[in-house]
Design a protein around this motif. Structure first.
Motif, PDB file in Angstrom:
ATOM      1  N   ALA A 196     -48.336  -8.766  -3.566  1.00  0.00           N
ATOM      2  CA  ALA A 196     -46.917  -8.658  -3.897  1.00  0.00           C
ATOM      3  C   ALA A 196     -46.563  -9.554  -5.082  1.00  0.00           C
ATOM      4  O   ALA A 196     -45.664  -9.225  -5.871  1.00  0.00           O
ATOM      5  N   GLU A 197     -47.253 -10.680  -5.220  1.00  0.00           N
ATOM      6  CA  GLU A 197     -47.016 -11.558  -6.368  1.00  0.00           C
ATOM      7  C   GLU A 197     -47.410 -10.870  -7.670  1.00  0.00           C
ATOM      8  O   GLU A 197     -46.742 -11.016  -8.693  1.00  0.00           O
ATOM      9  N   ILE A 210     -47.401  -7.556  -8.118  1.00  0.00           N
ATOM     10  CA  ILE A 210     -46.393  -6.517  -8.326  1.00  0.00           C
ATOM     11  C   ILE A 210     -45.107  -7.131  -8.854  1.00  0.00           C
ATOM     12  O   ILE A 210     -44.436  -6.559  -9.722  1.00  0.00           O
ATOM     13  N   ARG A 211     -44.773  -8.307  -8.354  1.00  0.00           N
ATOM     14  CA  ARG A 211     -43.555  -8.994  -8.789  1.00  0.00           C
ATOM     15  C   ARG A 211     -43.558  -9.238 -10.305  1.00  0.00           C
ATOM     16  O   ARG A 211     -42.549  -9.072 -10.983  1.00  0.00           O
ATOM     17  N   ILE A 233     -37.571  -6.882  -9.061  1.00  0.00           N
ATOM     18  CA  ILE A 233     -38.854  -6.568  -8.429  1.00  0.00           C
ATOM     19  C   ILE A 233     -39.227  -7.673  -7.437  1.00  0.00           C
ATOM     20  O   ILE A 233     -39.725  -7.395  -6.333  1.00  0.00           O
ATOM     21  N   GLY A 234     -38.985  -8.925  -7.806  1.00  0.00           N
ATOM     22  CA  GLY A 234     -39.285 -10.037  -6.915  1.00  0.00           C
ATOM     23  C   GLY A 234     -38.479  -9.982  -5.630  1.00  0.00           C
ATOM     24  O   GLY A 234     -39.002 -10.249  -4.538  1.00  0.00           O
ATOM     25  N   CYS A 288     -39.947  -7.302  -3.430  1.00  0.00           N
ATOM     26  CA  CYS A 288     -41.202  -7.760  -2.829  1.00  0.00           C
ATOM     27  C   CYS A 288     -40.938  -8.712  -1.670  1.00  0.00           C
ATOM     28  O   CYS A 288     -41.636  -8.659  -0.636  1.00  0.00           O
ATOM     29  N   ALA A 296     -42.190  -8.013   2.125  1.00  0.00           N
ATOM     30  CA  ALA A 296     -43.072  -8.990   2.769  1.00  0.00           C
ATOM     31  C   ALA A 296     -42.488  -9.468   4.091  1.00  0.00           C
ATOM     32  O   ALA A 296     -43.201  -9.576   5.100  1.00  0.00           O
ATOM     33  N   SER A 323     -42.321 -15.495   2.067  1.00  0.00           N
ATOM     34  CA  SER A 323     -41.860 -14.255   1.436  1.00  0.00           C
ATOM     35  C   SER A 323     -40.737 -14.480   0.428  1.00  0.00           C
ATOM     36  O   SER A 323     -40.709 -13.836  -0.629  1.00  0.00           O
ATOM     37  N   PHE A 342     -40.997 -14.976  -3.603  1.00  0.00           N
ATOM     38  CA  PHE A 342     -41.103 -13.939  -4.633  1.00  0.00           C
ATOM     39  C   PHE A 342     -39.828 -13.842  -5.465  1.00  0.00           C
ATOM     40  O   PHE A 342     -39.877 -13.492  -6.640  1.00  0.00           O
TER      41      PHE A 342
END
Length: 492
Positions: free
Chosen positions: A62-63, A65-66, A95-96, A99, A103, A127, A130
């Motif tokens: 996820a980091e 993707i962020r 986006i963060g 995410c 999460a 979580s 992010f």
């Protein structure tokens, strides 16, 4: 007169100065992280590290993707307007936030995968970071794009020190695995705060009429590369946790972190200096190739030689750093360090890919190579952490050679001289030095003395080789020139 490696006096001076500042800061971060490894390993158990590692192995995707590759897209762009910066900020923040929500929603699932209910709380605690990282992305990119290496160094060292201090204090107070969670929280929040204070730029409200299409096009390819890379790098932890439990994961994670602390620190430092410079001279083929050759030389000696010697010295190194209770880390780290040689060499192809904007081509390569690498890593799972480490190193050795060929095909660069030079360094310098270090480390003396004697023996071999080989002497002179220029003592 222009700089021979960059083509511009000001850019050459900025690169040399930036290299010096960045390498010093990363050296300080390396020392801090080693202190954290040593101290926390004596305050916490392998299971404590394993529990947090099992969560971060999943959340780490996820980091990636962020970021969505937008930080590198902003740095790589030849021109970047204020409106584009602002829209990139809001894109990363959005986006963060998404995410973070995903999460948090997946926290019960993560706990169920490992059959450890306490991981729900760990996932929820991590979580929301992010959102913080999303807000930080373009501030850090702006500092890097502006070549403000000193400000970035302050952030890196300061945030690292605060996070490690908080983690050690929490461990002393008896917080157990929560100490590692607290360390990560303090580090992420401090990084964002210091970058915001250091950066002169401030985002406004989003601009509807300004498109980010070109950035997302670049970032999408990079995102795919990073996700595939992350899956390869973390499937081992997830698989070990599911099959063997938190204890073996704790041992493996210590060995893996001992590998990644120097690898990530040095590679991130070099990327921060190399990418802006290579991006600016990407249309000057002669200058570009000259810089690439020198960059590969740094990888051969900096990564290849260091990891080969570290593999040979794994026994006394682990004993000195972690103590007898962590002896199971030594064979794991030795195998991982062999793979680290080729992971280090692969940095050159990664720099070329980013500076030439070839993320789409590299993604296609990853789609072919990474499934093979994952299968190789998982093939070692029946033999526990040692088997997984062996599969890991084999996978990265094969991937490096294939990526060099693919990069040459995509970038229109003759890869064969780079391959020959790298193989010469591995076979003539790295492998013998590692074996000599291993022989020195097996002497019947205390661990500290074995560590020193093995390192001195390896250093003696390299010096002796330089005496009899004109090629190695020339390489060492280039290295010395780089160090002098990076520290401001050489010509600009």
């Amino acid at each position: 007169m222009g700089d021979p490696d960059t083509g511009s006096p000001s850019l050459g001076r900025a690169a040399a100065s930036g290299a010096g500042i960045t390498l010093v800061s990363q050296g300080l971060r390396f020392v801090l992280q080693i202190i954290a490894l040593v101290v926390l390993s004596r305050l916490l158990t392998p299971s404590d590290f394993g529990l947090v590692a099992m969560v971060t192995a999943i959340l780490g995707v996820a980091e990636i993707i962020r970021d969505f590759g937008l930080s590198s897209a902003a740095i790589q762009a030849k021109e970047l307007s204020d409106g584009e910066r602002t829209n990139l900020f809001w894109a990363n923040l959005g986006i963060g936030t998404a995410c973070a929500a995903v999460a948090a929603a997946c926290s019960p699932l993560i706990a169920a995968i490992y059959s450890r209910p306490e991981l729900t709380g760990v996932t929820l605690a991590l979580s929301w970071l992010f959102v913080v990282s999303g807000a930080n992305t373009q501030f850090r990119a702006e500092l890097s794009r502006s070549l403000r290496f000193r400000a970035l160094a302050v952030t890196d060292v300061g945030a690292q020190a605060l996070g490690i201090g908080a983690g050690i204090l929490s461990a002393v107070l008896g917080f157990g695995f929560w100490s590692i969670v607290i360390q990560q929280i303090v580090f992420v929040v401090a990084t964002c705060a210091i970058n915001v204070v250091s950066c002169r730029w401030r985002p406004g409200w989003p601009h509807r009429g300004i498109s980010l299409r070109r950035f997302f096009k670049f970032g999408a390819g990079l995102l795919g590369m990073q996700v595939m890379g992350y899956a390869t790098n973390n499937v081992d932890t997830v698989a070990l946790g599911s099959v063997w439990g938190a204890g073996p994961v704790g041992l493996y994670s210590r060995g893996y972190q001992l590998l990644m602390v120097p690898l990530s620190q040095v590679s991130n430092a070099l990327l921060r200096v190399v990418l802006p410079v290579l991006s600016r001279v990407q249309d000057d083929d002669e200058t570009y190739l000259r810089y690439v050759r020198r960059a590969q030389l740094l990888c051969c000696y900096g990564f290849g030689l260091s990891f080969a010697v570290a593999a040979g010295l794994s026994g006394p190194l682990v004993a000195v750093l972690f103590g007898a209770a962590w002896s199971g880390v030594a064979p794991i780290f030795a195998l991982l360090a062999i793979g680290g040689i080729f992971r280090g060499l692969a940095q050159t192809t990664y720099w070329i890919t980013l500076s030439k904007g070839l993320t789409g081509s590299q993604l296609r390569f990853y789609l072919l190579a990474r499934p093979f690498m994952i299968i190789s890593i998982l093939a070692g799972l029946p033999w526990g952490a040692v088997g997984v480490a062996a599969g890991h190193s084999f996978a990265f050795m094969v991937e490096w050679a294939a990526s060099l060929w693919w990069m040459g095909r995509s970038a229109g660069i003759d890869y064969r001289p780079l391959l020959r030079r790298a193989l010469r360094s591995v076979l003539l310098v790295c492998v013998p030095a590692g074996l000599i270090a291993l022989a020195g480390s097996m002497l019947p003396v205390p661990a500290v003395l074995r560590l020193v004697l093995g390192a001195l023996a390896a250093a003696g071999y390299v010096v002796g080789l330089a005496v009899v080989s004109s090629t190695e002497r020339a390489d060492l002179r280039l290295m010395a020139d780089f160090v002098q220029r990076a520290t401001g003592r050489g010509r600009p």
